[in-house]
Design a protein around this motif. Structure first.
Motif, short mmCIF file in Angstrom:
data_model
loop_
_atom_site.label_atom_id
_atom_site.label_comp_id
_atom_site.label_asym_id
_atom_site.label_seq_id
_atom_site.Cartn_x
_atom_site.Cartn_y
_atom_site.Cartn_z
N VAL A 77 0.84 -1.20 0.00
CA VAL A 77 0.00 0.00 0.00
C VAL A 77 0.88 1.25 0.00
CG1 VAL A 77 -1.74 1.32 1.27
CG2 VAL A 77 -1.88 -1.19 1.19
N LEU A 78 0.56 2.19 -0.87
CA LEU A 78 1.21 3.49 -0.84
C LEU A 78 0.30 4.45 -0.09
CD1 LEU A 78 3.65 5.19 -1.87
CD2 LEU A 78 2.15 5.96 -3.72
N VAL A 79 0.79 4.99 1.00
CA VAL A 79 0.03 5.97 1.78
C VAL A 79 0.40 7.36 1.28
CG1 VAL A 79 -0.45 6.89 4.08
CG2 VAL A 79 0.02 4.44 3.78
N VAL A 80 -0.58 8.08 0.78
CA VAL A 80 -0.38 9.44 0.27
C VAL A 80 -1.11 10.39 1.20
CG1 VAL A 80 -0.73 11.03 -1.67
CG2 VAL A 80 -0.21 8.61 -2.11
N ARG A 81 -0.38 11.32 1.79
CA ARG A 81 -0.96 12.26 2.75
C ARG A 81 -0.74 13.68 2.28
NH1 ARG A 81 0.60 15.06 7.50
NH2 ARG A 81 2.73 14.30 7.31
N PHE A 82 -1.76 14.49 2.39
CA PHE A 82 -1.61 15.91 2.06
C PHE A 82 -2.00 16.74 3.27
CE2 PHE A 82 -5.90 14.72 0.78
CZ PHE A 82 -6.70 15.76 1.24
N ALA A 83 -1.39 17.91 3.40
CA ALA A 83 -1.67 18.78 4.53
C ALA A 83 -1.30 20.21 4.18
CB ALA A 83 -0.89 18.33 5.78
N SER A 84 -2.25 21.09 4.39
CA SER A 84 -2.03 22.53 4.25
C SER A 84 -2.95 23.21 5.27
CB SER A 84 -2.37 22.99 2.82
OG SER A 84 -2.15 24.39 2.68
N PRO A 85 -2.55 23.15 6.54
CA PRO A 85 -3.43 23.57 7.63
C PRO A 85 -3.80 25.06 7.53
CG PRO A 85 -1.17 23.28 8.41
CD PRO A 85 -1.21 22.76 7.00
N PRO A 86 -4.96 25.42 8.11
CA PRO A 86 -5.86 24.55 8.88
C PRO A 86 -6.95 23.89 8.03
CG PRO A 86 -6.56 26.81 9.13
CD PRO A 86 -5.33 26.85 8.26
N TYR A 87 -7.12 24.34 6.76
CA TYR A 87 -8.27 23.89 5.99
C TYR A 87 -7.92 22.90 4.87
CZ TYR A 87 -10.46 27.82 8.37
OH TYR A 87 -10.92 28.69 9.33
N ASN A 88 -6.63 22.67 4.64
CA ASN A 88 -6.22 21.77 3.55
C ASN A 88 -6.87 22.17 2.22
OD1 ASN A 88 -4.62 20.27 5.30
ND2 ASN A 88 -6.24 18.81 5.76
N PHE A 89 -6.88 23.48 1.92
CA PHE A 89 -7.46 23.94 0.66
C PHE A 89 -6.79 23.24 -0.52
CE2 PHE A 89 -8.70 28.12 2.81
CZ PHE A 89 -10.05 27.84 2.77
N ALA A 90 -7.58 22.87 -1.51
CA ALA A 90 -7.06 22.24 -2.72
C ALA A 90 -6.59 23.32 -3.68
CB ALA A 90 -8.15 21.40 -3.38
N ASP A 91 -5.36 23.22 -4.12
CA ASP A 91 -4.85 24.11 -5.15
C ASP A 91 -4.15 23.27 -6.22
OD1 ASP A 91 -2.33 23.43 -4.12
OD2 ASP A 91 -2.09 25.33 -3.04
N LEU A 92 -3.70 23.93 -7.28
CA LEU A 92 -3.12 23.20 -8.41
C LEU A 92 -1.89 22.41 -7.99
CD1 LEU A 92 -3.00 22.50 -11.41
CD2 LEU A 92 -1.76 24.65 -11.78
#
Length: 261
Positions: A17-32
């Motif tokens: 399994v590849l665990v992919v984690r994203f984080a951009s606190p506090p809201y983890n807004f999606a950007d390009l």
């Protein structure tokens, strides 16, 4: 793998399994940059025969609060006529992933965050998980392929309800609707989602891939076409007074005062 490019996206192997984690606190807004980084990790998984499933997760209390339309709108009208939007090109790449994906949803998945959750084949939700297609509350049209993909998961009427009301669907109801496939405690969310990913990875990989291709069908092509339509609708709506009011209202945490213009 570390976050060498500063995109807020990390990955590491846990067996097959590849665990992919994203984080951009506090809201983890999606950007390009975030979407392209996740897509790159997905592509690496697809290219590695030892990776048989992906776990997609985020840090903090919010899964993903969508795109930041107030400060960094990724679908703003700044393109040549007919040009595809890079944000939605990256979204379509995510839906084209060939490796099965499990998402761990610990909090709100709103707007583009809902779209990101829908990329996954399965969603494991914590007790605070909630889902919202909040576009009409912004004077906007759904994006990220949501206007086509959501009904595949929860049915046409429930998808229509979410898209026309911007209602928040909390974890128990989301589970009843099939938007969450498995529930887990806050403390057990990651382990439960990882266990499901390992369960998928334990199957014969060629058979799993073949079955998934059959059942996923034309989803990637559908999203690519649908995001083009969504963007066209979003383009003219962004010129309206209602959109300006909707973005302002969300920033001020109040209901919009819309006039239909």
């Amino acid at each position: 793998m570390d976050d060498a490019n500063g995109t807020g996206v990390w990955s590491e192997r846990d067996g097959h399994v590849l665990v992919v984690r994203f984080a951009s606190p506090p809201y983890n807004f999606a950007d390009l940059a975030m979407l392209e980084a996740i897509a790159a990790r997905f592509a690496e998984a697809d290219a590695d025969p030892a990776v048989r499933a992906i776990l997609l997760c985020s840090g903090g209390r919010v899964f993903c609060a969508g795109a930041d339309l107030v400060n960094a709108n990724p679908v703003a009208n700044e393109r040549a006529p007919g040009a595809r939007n890079p944000f939605y090109v990256a979204a379509a790449r995510l839906f084209a992933v060939e490796t099965p994906v499990v998402a761990a949803i610990q909090g709100a998945a709103v707007g583009a965050g809902l779209g990101l959750a829908l990329v996954a084949d399965f969603r494991v939700g914590g007790p605070q998980a909630k889902f919202c297609a909040n576009f009409v509350a912004l004077g906007f049209h759904p994006g990220f392929g949501i206007s086509a993909v959501l009904e595949r998961v929860i049915g046409r009427q429930r998808a229509l309800l979410m898209n026309l009301t911007a209602r928040r669907i909390r974890a128990p109801e989301a589970h009843d609707w099939g938007l969450i496939d498995q529930m887990a405690s806050d403390d057990g969310l990651h382990a439960t989602a990882l266990a499901l990913a390992h369960e998928i990875a334990a199957g014969a990989p060629l058979a799993v891939a073949s079955t998934r291709r059959t059942m996923r069908g034309d989803l990637a092509a559908l999203v690519a076409a649908q995001t083009d339509h969504e963007l066209a609708e979003q383009a003219w709506l962004q010129k309206t007074a209602d959109f300006a009011e909707g973005v302002k209202a969300v920033a001020e945490r109040r209901p919009g005062r819309f006039v239909g213009a």
